[in-house]
Each structure stands twice: as C-alpha cells, then as structure tokens.
Scaffold this active site. Structure first.
Site, PDB file in Angstrom:
ATOM      1  N   ALA A  65       9.960  64.852  55.353  1.00  0.00           N
ATOM      2  CA  ALA A  65      10.431  65.615  54.295  1.00  0.00           C
ATOM      3  C   ALA A  65      11.624  66.535  54.495  1.00  0.00           C
ATOM      4  O   ALA A  65      11.996  66.826  56.013  1.00  0.00           O
ATOM      5  CB  ALA A  65       9.382  66.515  53.864  1.00  0.00           C
ATOM      6  N   GLY A 109       6.943  63.137  56.957  1.00  0.00           N
ATOM      7  CA  GLY A 109       6.663  62.417  55.599  1.00  0.00           C
ATOM      8  C   GLY A 109       7.058  61.110  55.836  1.00  0.00           C
ATOM      9  O   GLY A 109       6.762  59.972  54.935  1.00  0.00           O
ATOM     10  N   GLU A 112       4.241  59.011  57.034  1.00  0.00           N
ATOM     11  CA  GLU A 112       3.506  59.046  55.796  1.00  0.00           C
ATOM     12  C   GLU A 112       3.792  58.168  54.854  1.00  0.00           C
ATOM     13  O   GLU A 112       3.091  57.318  54.167  1.00  0.00           O
ATOM     14  CB  GLU A 112       3.143  60.389  55.410  1.00  0.00           C
ATOM     15  N   GLU A 132       4.719  67.685  62.274  1.00  0.00           N
ATOM     16  CA  GLU A 132       4.687  68.849  61.443  1.00  0.00           C
ATOM     17  C   GLU A 132       4.076  70.260  62.373  1.00  0.00           C
ATOM     18  O   GLU A 132       4.964  71.369  61.837  1.00  0.00           O
ATOM     19  CB  GLU A 132       4.085  68.938  60.413  1.00  0.00           C
TER      20      GLU A 132
HETATM   21  C1  HXC Z   1      16.402  67.821  56.771  1.00  0.00           C
HETATM   22  C2  HXC Z   1      17.243  66.694  58.769  1.00  0.00           C
HETATM   23  C3  HXC Z   1      15.683  66.224  58.969  1.00  0.00           C
HETATM   24  C4  HXC Z   1      14.650  66.757  58.238  1.00  0.00           C
HETATM   25  C5  HXC Z   1      16.987  65.582  60.614  1.00  0.00           C
HETATM   26  N1  HXC Z   1      17.664  66.259  59.574  1.00  0.00           N
HETATM   27  N2  HXC Z   1      15.711  65.640  60.195  1.00  0.00           N
HETATM   28  N3  HXC Z   1      17.177  67.411  57.650  1.00  0.00           N
HETATM   29  N4  HXC Z   1      15.016  67.556  57.088  1.00  0.00           N
HETATM   30  N5  HXC Z   1      13.442  66.047  58.095  1.00  0.00           N
HETATM   31  C6  HXC Z   1      19.139  66.449  59.958  1.00  0.00           C
HETATM   32  C7  HXC Z   1      19.461  67.137  60.981  1.00  0.00           C
HETATM   33  O1  HXC Z   1      19.524  68.436  60.449  1.00  0.00           O
HETATM   34  C8  HXC Z   1      21.034  66.822  61.190  1.00  0.00           C
HETATM   35  O2  HXC Z   1      21.789  67.499  60.396  1.00  0.00           O
HETATM   36  C9  HXC Z   1      21.125  65.344  60.959  1.00  0.00           C
HETATM   37  O3  HXC Z   1      19.926  64.958  60.073  1.00  0.00           O
HETATM   38  C10 HXC Z   1      20.926  64.529  62.362  1.00  0.00           C
HETATM   39  O4  HXC Z   1      19.890  65.184  63.079  1.00  0.00           O
HETATM   40  P1  HXC Z   1      19.964  65.717  64.466  1.00  0.00           P
HETATM   41  O5  HXC Z   1      18.764  66.564  64.551  1.00  0.00           O
HETATM   42  O6  HXC Z   1      21.052  65.889  64.739  1.00  0.00           O
HETATM   43  O7  HXC Z   1      19.664  63.948  65.121  1.00  0.00           O
HETATM   44  P2  HXC Z   1      19.058  63.953  66.577  1.00  0.00           P
HETATM   45  O8  HXC Z   1      19.366  64.735  67.529  1.00  0.00           O
HETATM   46  O9  HXC Z   1      19.200  62.481  66.765  1.00  0.00           O
HETATM   47  O10 HXC Z   1      17.349  64.005  66.496  1.00  0.00           O
HETATM   48  C11 HXC Z   1      16.527  63.082  65.484  1.00  0.00           C
HETATM   49  C12 HXC Z   1      15.209  63.825  65.152  1.00  0.00           C
HETATM   50  C13 HXC Z   1      15.661  65.029  64.646  1.00  0.00           C
HETATM   51  C14 HXC Z   1      14.383  63.904  66.513  1.00  0.00           C
HETATM   52  C15 HXC Z   1      14.599  62.945  64.212  1.00  0.00           C
HETATM   53  O11 HXC Z   1      16.511  65.208  63.745  1.00  0.00           O
HETATM   54  C16 HXC Z   1      14.125  65.895  64.147  1.00  0.00           C
HETATM   55  O12 HXC Z   1      13.463  66.254  65.162  1.00  0.00           O
HETATM   56  N6  HXC Z   1      14.173  65.973  62.810  1.00  0.00           N
HETATM   57  C17 HXC Z   1      12.947  66.558  62.306  1.00  0.00           C
HETATM   58  C18 HXC Z   1      11.801  65.848  62.227  1.00  0.00           C
HETATM   59  C19 HXC Z   1      10.515  66.319  61.609  1.00  0.00           C
HETATM   60  O13 HXC Z   1      10.277  67.578  62.190  1.00  0.00           O
HETATM   61  N7  HXC Z   1       9.940  65.831  60.719  1.00  0.00           N
HETATM   62  C20 HXC Z   1       8.707  66.306  59.865  1.00  0.00           C
HETATM   63  C21 HXC Z   1       9.303  67.233  58.636  1.00  0.00           C
HETATM   64  S1  HXC Z   1       7.992  68.141  58.129  1.00  0.00           S
HETATM   65  P3  HXC Z   1      23.215  68.076  60.571  1.00  0.00           P
HETATM   66  O14 HXC Z   1      23.824  68.666  59.011  1.00  0.00           O
HETATM   67  O15 HXC Z   1      22.877  69.433  61.659  1.00  0.00           O
HETATM   68  O16 HXC Z   1      23.957  67.112  61.084  1.00  0.00           O
HETATM   69  C22 HXC Z   1       7.199  66.633  56.994  1.00  0.00           C
HETATM   70  C23 HXC Z   1       6.366  67.257  56.279  1.00  0.00           C
HETATM   71  C24 HXC Z   1       5.664  66.389  55.228  1.00  0.00           C
HETATM   72  O17 HXC Z   1       7.989  65.759  56.901  1.00  0.00           O
HETATM   73  C25 HXC Z   1       4.956  66.992  54.292  1.00  0.00           C
HETATM   74  C26 HXC Z   1       4.560  66.132  52.974  1.00  0.00           C
HETATM   75  C27 HXC Z   1       6.014  65.417  52.510  1.00  0.00           C
END
Ligand code: HXC
Length: 258
Positions: A65, A109, A112, A132
């Site tokens: 998400a 998400g 999911e 998360e």
């Molecule tokens: C918003 C995101 C994002 C996310 C990545 N980006 N994941 N933006 N929401 N979930 C953005 C980063 O901010 C970045 O933007 C660009 O995408 C590239 O990501 P990087 O981090 O620079 O890439 P990398 O170093 O290759 O790392 C990849 C990654 C990391 C390991 C996937 O991005 C990461 O940990 N993302 C978050 C994963 C996460 O926590 N997911 C769960 C979310 S909570 P910029 O502008 O800086 O280039 C969730 C709750 C669900 O899903 C609830 C119900 C729906």
C-alpha cells in the site's frame, strides 16, 4: 476508459491488467485500487473474457500500500473511509479466475493482492513479504489470514513478525505459488494458463472457483455438499454435453461458455 495507474488489454479470451506506477514500485494507492476495480468490472461483464491476469513490472508486482498516502492518515480517516474494504474487496468478489503473475517485490498489500487472486505464478526473481511490522502497523488486506492458510502458521508468523522476505523457491515449497519460471517467461506462462482456463466452459470454471473457495469457508461436510449440488447442476449445461460428446468422438470440444 482511460486509466492512469494501470494498463488494460485483451489477449484473445484473457483480460490483462498491468499495475503501472513504476516510480513508486507499483505502490497501491486508492486511485490504483479504484481503477483495478473498474477494470475487473468491465472484464467480468464481458462474455468474451474467460480469465484475468494481473501483473506488475520486472522489479515489482507491488511494493505494498502507498506509504506516502497512509503516512497522513489517522484512525478516524481509515475508519471513516473503510480502508481497505471499500475498494480492495472487489478483487475477492471476482467470479472469473484471476492469475497473479509476480516478478520482483510482492510486499505488504502487494503480497495480499496476489493472495486475493486464485493462482500465483512467480518469476524466479519474486520476493514475498509482509513487512508492515517495520512501519508500526500490521497487514490489513488479509495477510494475517490468507498467508497462514497458504503456508501454515509457522511461516506466516515468521514473515509477519520478522518482516523477512521469502523468495520464489521458498514460496513454491510452502504452497503460496503454483509455479516458478524464469523472469522473462512469467507473463507468457500466466497468459498461457489463463488462455487454457478461458478455453473451457466459463460457467464450469466459475463453479470450480466457487467450490474451491468454499473449502476455506466451511467444514468438510458442508463443502462436500456444496460441491455435490454444483456438480449435479453442471449436468444441465450444454457445455457438459459438448465436452463429453467431443471426448467420445475423439475431437476437441467447442464450448459455448454459456
Ligand atoms: C510508497 C514506495 C513504496 C510504498 C517503494 N516506494 N515502496 N512508495 N509506498 N509501499 C517508492 C520509494 O519511496 C521510492 O521512491 C521508489 O518507490 C523506489 O523505492 P526504493 O526504496 O528506492 O527501492 P529499493 O531500494 O530497490 O527498495 C525496494 C523495497 C523498498 C525493498 C521494495 O522500496 C521498500 O521496502 N518498500 C516498502 C515496502 C513495504 O513496507 N511495504 C508494505 C507497505 S504497508 P523515491 O521517490 O524515493 O524514488 C502495506 C499495508 C497494507 O502494504 C495494508 C492493507 C492494504
């Protein structure tokens, strides 16, 4: 319809939806989930579509998400908007089969969403996780419910509590994904499976999906009864007569999908 966050196309009898927010690794914001729902509505209403594939990019199916959007929300925001029931549930309600073709990250998400689909076909680059906990929240679109059903309690606890990622080989072994293929072939493999499904009788395919989903919702005796009722109903279809006649006449069946 013009979409901003997804690409939508038809390949023979298969509807293909590509998540398309590459700069944010396909982070799933409200706009994207709304558009995904609209695309599913139109594929489900179209008799020319027998199966659906959802895919992302080489780098990410979806990294979760959208954290930038969620960062500004407090309890009353998510409660009032009914995040995530309002629009995410559309995927679960789909009656036609959906295959997720997953390459790269399928996190939070994103994992999911893949699990809401009926089959996950993974590239060897796929990474699944429910990280998360690192954000001070928990999975909210079925991660704590569908993951243990798919991979068992131990692995689900491990992934959700430690936030570690699971690669494609581990995911296949654990039962989360049905096939692992080289990354460059993942879409082709998913489309091939979807074309096979879409060539069969559509009502039968829908009955199979509904019956298997019943296995998750009911005790065995109820599930078996449900299957029996649907099995008997299948005998009323023209596609049943065609399928069996084709076998006996040693030719390919031509289903009417009705
Ligand atoms: C918003 C995101 C994002 C996310 C990545 N980006 N994941 N933006 N929401 N979930 C953005 C980063 O901010 C970045 O933007 C660009 O995408 C590239 O990501 P990087 O981090 O620079 O890439 P990398 O170093 O290759 O790392 C990849 C990654 C990391 C390991 C996937 O991005 C990461 O940990 N993302 C978050 C994963 C996460 O926590 N997911 C769960 C979310 S909570 P910029 O502008 O800086 O280039 C969730 C709750 C669900 O899903 C609830 C119900 C729906």
């Amino acid at each position: 319809m013009e979409y901003q966050t997804i690409l939508v196309e038809q390949r023979e009898r298969v509807g293909l939806i590509t998540l398309n927010r590459p700069k944010a690794l396909n982070a799933l914001n409200d706009a994207l989930i709304d558009e995904l729902g609209a695309a599913l509505d139109s594929f489900e209403a179209d008799d020319g579509i027998g199966a659906i594939v959802i895919t992302g990019s080489e780098k990410a199916f979806a990294a979760g998400a959208d954290i930038s959007a969620m960062a500004g929300w407090d309890y009353v925001d998510v409660y009032k908007s009914d995040f995530i029931t309002r629009n995410w549930e559309r995927v679960r309600r789909a009656r036609k089969p959906i295959i997720a073709a997953v390459a790269g990250f399928a996190l939070g998400g994103g994992c999911e969403l893949a699990m809401m689909c009926d089959i996950i076909i993974a590239a060897d680059t796929a990474k699944f996780g429910q990280p998360e906990v690192k954000l001070g929240i928990l999975p909210g679109a079925g991660g704590t419910q569908r993951l243990p059903r798919a991979v068992g309690k131990a692995k689900a606890m491990d992934l959700c509590l430690t936030a570690r990622f699971m690669d494609a080989t581990e995911a296949e072994k654990a039962g989360l994904v049905s096939r692992v293929v080289p990354a460059e072939r993942v879409l082709e493999e998913a489309l091939g499976a979807a074309q096979a499904i879409a060539s069969y009788s559509l009502p039968i395919v829908m009955m199979i999906k509904e019956s298997i989903n019943r296995a998750y919702e009911s005790p065995l005796s109820e599930g078996l009864l449900f299957e029996r009722r649907v099995f008997h109903a299948a005998f009323s279809l023209a596609d049943k007569r065609e399928g069996m006649a084709a076998f006996l006449e040693k030719r390919a069946a031509k289903f009417s999908h009705r």
